[in-house]
Design a protein around this motif. Structure first.
Motif, mmCIF file in Angstrom:
data_model
loop_
_atom_site.group_PDB
_atom_site.id
_atom_site.type_symbol
_atom_site.label_atom_id
_atom_site.label_comp_id
_atom_site.label_asym_id
_atom_site.label_seq_id
_atom_site.Cartn_x
_atom_site.Cartn_y
_atom_site.Cartn_z
ATOM 1 N N ARG A 250 7.271 -19.587 33.912
ATOM 2 C CA ARG A 250 5.816 -19.496 33.759
ATOM 3 C C ARG A 250 5.143 -19.297 35.110
ATOM 4 N NH1 ARG A 250 6.191 -23.833 30.030
ATOM 5 N NH2 ARG A 250 5.033 -25.246 31.408
ATOM 6 N N LEU A 251 5.687 -19.938 36.130
ATOM 7 C CA LEU A 251 5.154 -19.748 37.480
ATOM 8 C C LEU A 251 5.314 -18.296 37.912
ATOM 9 C CD1 LEU A 251 4.078 -20.575 40.246
ATOM 10 C CD2 LEU A 251 6.369 -21.444 40.808
ATOM 11 N N LEU A 252 6.486 -17.729 37.673
ATOM 12 C CA LEU A 252 6.716 -16.331 38.036
ATOM 13 C C LEU A 252 5.774 -15.404 37.264
ATOM 14 C CD1 LEU A 252 10.627 -16.381 38.086
ATOM 15 C CD2 LEU A 252 9.141 -16.056 40.075
ATOM 16 N N GLU A 253 5.608 -15.681 35.979
ATOM 17 C CA GLU A 253 4.707 -14.855 35.167
ATOM 18 C C GLU A 253 3.268 -14.974 35.655
ATOM 19 O OE1 GLU A 253 6.481 -14.686 30.710
ATOM 20 O OE2 GLU A 253 5.974 -16.686 31.421
ATOM 21 N N ARG A 254 2.874 -16.209 35.970
ATOM 22 C CA ARG A 254 1.501 -16.432 36.437
ATOM 23 C C ARG A 254 1.254 -15.696 37.753
ATOM 24 N NH1 ARG A 254 -3.503 -16.211 36.308
ATOM 25 N NH2 ARG A 254 -4.698 -17.735 37.499
ATOM 26 N N PHE A 255 2.200 -15.812 38.685
ATOM 27 C CA PHE A 255 2.004 -15.120 39.956
ATOM 28 C C PHE A 255 2.033 -13.606 39.750
ATOM 29 C CE2 PHE A 255 3.521 -13.159 43.903
ATOM 30 C CZ PHE A 255 2.458 -13.516 44.729
ATOM 31 N N GLY A 256 2.864 -13.142 38.823
ATOM 32 C CA GLY A 256 2.883 -11.710 38.525
ATOM 33 C C GLY A 256 1.521 -11.218 38.065
ATOM 34 N N ARG A 301 -5.537 -16.855 46.163
ATOM 35 C CA ARG A 301 -5.346 -17.048 44.720
ATOM 36 C C ARG A 301 -4.033 -17.773 44.416
ATOM 37 N NH1 ARG A 301 -8.231 -13.020 41.197
ATOM 38 N NH2 ARG A 301 -9.807 -12.002 42.493
ATOM 39 N N ALA A 302 -2.995 -17.426 45.154
ATOM 40 C CA ALA A 302 -1.699 -18.077 44.925
ATOM 41 C C ALA A 302 -1.772 -19.556 45.269
ATOM 42 C CB ALA A 302 -0.619 -17.389 45.753
ATOM 43 N N ALA A 303 -2.517 -19.905 46.319
ATOM 44 C CA ALA A 303 -2.650 -21.302 46.723
ATOM 45 C C ALA A 303 -3.420 -22.116 45.692
ATOM 46 C CB ALA A 303 -3.346 -21.383 48.081
ATOM 47 N N GLU A 304 -4.240 -21.447 44.890
ATOM 48 C CA GLU A 304 -5.066 -22.133 43.896
ATOM 49 C C GLU A 304 -4.357 -22.300 42.550
ATOM 50 O OE1 GLU A 304 -8.489 -19.660 43.798
ATOM 51 O OE2 GLU A 304 -9.411 -20.564 45.593
ATOM 52 N N MET A 305 -3.147 -21.733 42.406
ATOM 53 C CA MET A 305 -2.431 -21.869 41.146
ATOM 54 C C MET A 305 -1.987 -23.310 40.933
ATOM 55 S SD MET A 305 -0.134 -18.390 40.684
ATOM 56 C CE MET A 305 1.094 -18.954 41.825
ATOM 57 N N ASP A 306 -1.915 -23.728 39.674
ATOM 58 C CA ASP A 306 -1.524 -25.106 39.358
ATOM 59 C C ASP A 306 -0.083 -25.394 39.760
ATOM 60 O OD1 ASP A 306 -4.017 -25.542 38.310
ATOM 61 O OD2 ASP A 306 -3.427 -25.063 36.251
ATOM 62 N N LEU A 307 0.777 -24.407 39.574
ATOM 63 C CA LEU A 307 2.188 -24.572 39.914
ATOM 64 C C LEU A 307 2.500 -23.908 41.245
ATOM 65 C CD1 LEU A 307 3.754 -23.785 36.418
ATOM 66 C CD2 LEU A 307 3.659 -26.034 37.526
ATOM 67 N N GLY A 308 3.620 -24.281 41.843
ATOM 68 C CA GLY A 308 4.052 -23.642 43.075
ATOM 69 C C GLY A 308 3.324 -24.156 44.298
ATOM 70 N N GLU A 309 3.639 -23.543 45.414
ATOM 71 C CA GLU A 309 3.086 -23.973 46.701
ATOM 72 C C GLU A 309 2.555 -22.786 47.486
ATOM 73 O OE1 GLU A 309 6.346 -25.995 48.508
ATOM 74 O OE2 GLU A 309 6.647 -27.325 46.784
ATOM 75 N N GLY A 310 1.900 -21.871 46.778
ATOM 76 C CA GLY A 310 1.354 -20.710 47.443
ATOM 77 C C GLY A 310 2.396 -19.632 47.666
ATOM 78 N N VAL A 311 2.116 -18.746 48.604
ATOM 79 C CA VAL A 311 2.994 -17.611 48.826
ATOM 80 C C VAL A 311 3.062 -17.274 50.310
ATOM 81 C CG1 VAL A 311 1.133 -15.912 48.534
ATOM 82 C CG2 VAL A 311 3.492 -15.243 48.048
ATOM 83 N N ALA A 312 4.228 -16.850 50.765
ATOM 84 C CA ALA A 312 4.388 -16.316 52.121
ATOM 85 C C ALA A 312 4.280 -14.811 52.013
ATOM 86 C CB ALA A 312 5.743 -16.725 52.694
ATOM 87 N N CYS A 313 3.400 -14.238 52.815
ATOM 88 C CA CYS A 313 3.052 -12.831 52.624
ATOM 89 C C CYS A 313 3.149 -12.057 53.936
ATOM 90 C CB CYS A 313 1.623 -12.772 52.078
ATOM 91 S SG CYS A 313 1.109 -11.184 51.492
ATOM 92 N N GLY A 314 3.862 -10.942 53.904
ATOM 93 C CA GLY A 314 3.978 -10.077 55.065
ATOM 94 C C GLY A 314 3.514 -8.671 54.737
ATOM 95 N N VAL A 315 2.870 -8.016 55.696
ATOM 96 C CA VAL A 315 2.311 -6.676 55.478
ATOM 97 C C VAL A 315 2.819 -5.731 56.558
ATOM 98 C CG1 VAL A 315 0.203 -5.305 55.241
ATOM 99 C CG2 VAL A 315 0.206 -7.702 54.535
ATOM 100 N N ALA A 316 3.210 -4.546 56.157
ATOM 101 C CA ALA A 316 3.545 -3.476 57.097
ATOM 102 C C ALA A 316 2.855 -2.217 56.615
ATOM 103 C CB ALA A 316 5.052 -3.264 57.183
ATOM 104 N N SER A 317 2.132 -1.564 57.511
ATOM 105 C CA SER A 317 1.378 -0.365 57.139
ATOM 106 C C SER A 317 1.492 0.685 58.227
ATOM 107 C CB SER A 317 -0.102 -0.714 56.915
ATOM 108 O OG SER A 317 -0.865 0.459 56.705
ATOM 109 N N THR A 318 1.621 1.927 57.804
ATOM 110 C CA THR A 318 1.670 3.019 58.774
ATOM 111 C C THR A 318 0.317 3.207 59.445
ATOM 112 O OG1 THR A 318 1.125 4.675 57.080
ATOM 113 C CG2 THR A 318 3.469 4.222 57.475
#
Length: 382
Positions: A250-256, A301-318
């Motif tokens: 459910r956590l995976l579905e919610r984050f999806g 938004r991920a930090a505000e979800m009831d389950l889990g502990e947020g998300v680690a996010c990395g960005v690479a752009s040309t």
């Protein structure tokens, strides 16, 4: 029209639909094949949207009248305005026997003698007159025992009017069309399964690999900005261990769902689950600043979800100073290194390659061991 000619027309229609690889190709092949087989000037295929109580036109082929588009976005007709549609689409047709096609003419009364179970339909007659057509034949399309839609073929005013034999032949053609549509829908379902993550409904790693290869090629040719956001969902293992895998799913579905909403802020972005607790967004065209802004929103938004502990996010752009990007592998490795750094620092915000000097160094450093996280699923520095 002789029997041999009609037989050849059926074979031609079946072959054309068998060659179709997308729904649009299938609809167009059905309409054009039926038009030629029945000696019409125009043909259309429509689907019955049961939940909305309407017929939606999928394709208009041949001599289109003013305002008719080949693949209309919003050409629909309420079923209640067409009594004969309600009759042939009724479940009793699917329950026993073959639904017969019928003929309508611009004269109305003349068409009634050749019409189907509901007889004269003033809505169709008005449409024929308005569009300069003299007659039409309408054949129900039944798919897997259920009413699916209709096949419609028309002739211009002044041309010979369709007769009973044409209606009978249209019934045969509708069966061929139904078989072709079933094949195309099956191919689409197989294609969808091949490129879709079954748990979240997002794209899968195969879809990302293909999309990123194409995107980087566009970047090399025209300089189009290509950006990749790689996410690692925090706390999934803890949820699985303490609450069970069903809750973890459910956590995976919610984050999806959250990822999908954020991806929609970037026109044409592809939201995907790479596997396990790893997700990504692929954006082609938007500026790097726009992508970073969406990544920041995703973290919030991920930090505000009831389950889990947020998300680690990395960005690479040309669009950022990350050096030449000649391969998809290079961009993936940079985004993953940025995500790795965000994970290690427990950052509540995305880390962006080219804006955090340590990311490039991390991406280009050789892995300390074969299982080193910096080896992005086996992808080593170039």
């Amino acid at each position: 029209m002789g029997e041999d000619v009609r037989l050849r027309a059926v074979v031609t229609l079946a072959q054309a639909m068998a060659a179709a690889r997308t729904p649009r190709e299938s609809w167009r092949a059905a309409a054009l094949g039926a038009k030629e087989a029945l000696g019409g000037s125009f043909a259309a295929v429509s689907v019955w949207e049961r939940e909305l109580g309407r017929l939606r036109v999928l394709v208009n082929a041949g001599a289109r009248a003013e305002g008719e588009e080949e693949f209309p976005e919003a050409e629909t007709y309420p079923v209640h305005q067409f009594p004969e549609i309600a009759e042939f689409l009724h479940e009793k047709w699917a329950g026993g026997g073959e639904p017969n096609a019928w003929v309508e003419t611009a004269e109305g009364a003349t068409g009634a003698s050749a019409a189907g179970p509901a007889g004269y339909c003033h809505q169709r007659v008005a449409a024929l007159r308005r569009r300069g057509r003299g007659s039409c034949v309408v054949a129900p399309i039944v798919l897997r025992g259920q009413a699916w839609g209709e096949l419609y073929v028309a002739r211009p005013a002044g041309a010979p009017v369709f007769g009973r034999s044409d209606a009978d032949f249209a019934t045969v053609l509708a069966s061929v069309v139904a078989a072709g549509i079933a094949q195309t829908e099956l191919l689409e379902e197989v294609r969808k399964l091949a490129f879709t993550d079954p748990l979240t409904g997002l794209a899968n790693r195969r879809a990302v690999d293909m999309g990123l290869d194409e995107a980087v090629e566009r970047h090399r040719k025209s300089g189009t900005v290509v950006s990749l956001v790689v996410c690692d969902l925090n706390g999934l293992k803890r949820v699985n261990d303490s609450l069970g895998h069903a809750v973890g799913d459910r956590l995976l579905e919610r984050f999806g769902s959250v990822l999908s909403v954020c991806g929609a802020m970037l026109p044409g972005a592809l939201a995907a689950r790479l596997g396990g607790d790893e997700f990504c967004l692929l954006a082609v065209g938007p500026s790097s600043d726009a992508v970073v802004k969406v990544a920041e929103d995703l973290c919030v938004r991920a930090a505000e979800m009831d389950l889990g502990e947020g998300v680690a996010c990395g960005v690479a752009s040309t669009g950022d100073p990350i050096g030449p990007v000649r391969t998809a592998r290079r961009l993936f490795r940079l985004a993953d290194a940025a995500q790795y750094r965000a994970k290690a620092a427990r950052s509540a915000r995305p880390v962006v390659a080219g804006r955090d000097g340590a990311v490039l160094e991390l991406a280009d450093a050789p892995p300390a061991a074969p299982h080193d996280r910096r080896s992005f699923r086996g992808v080593r520095p170039e």
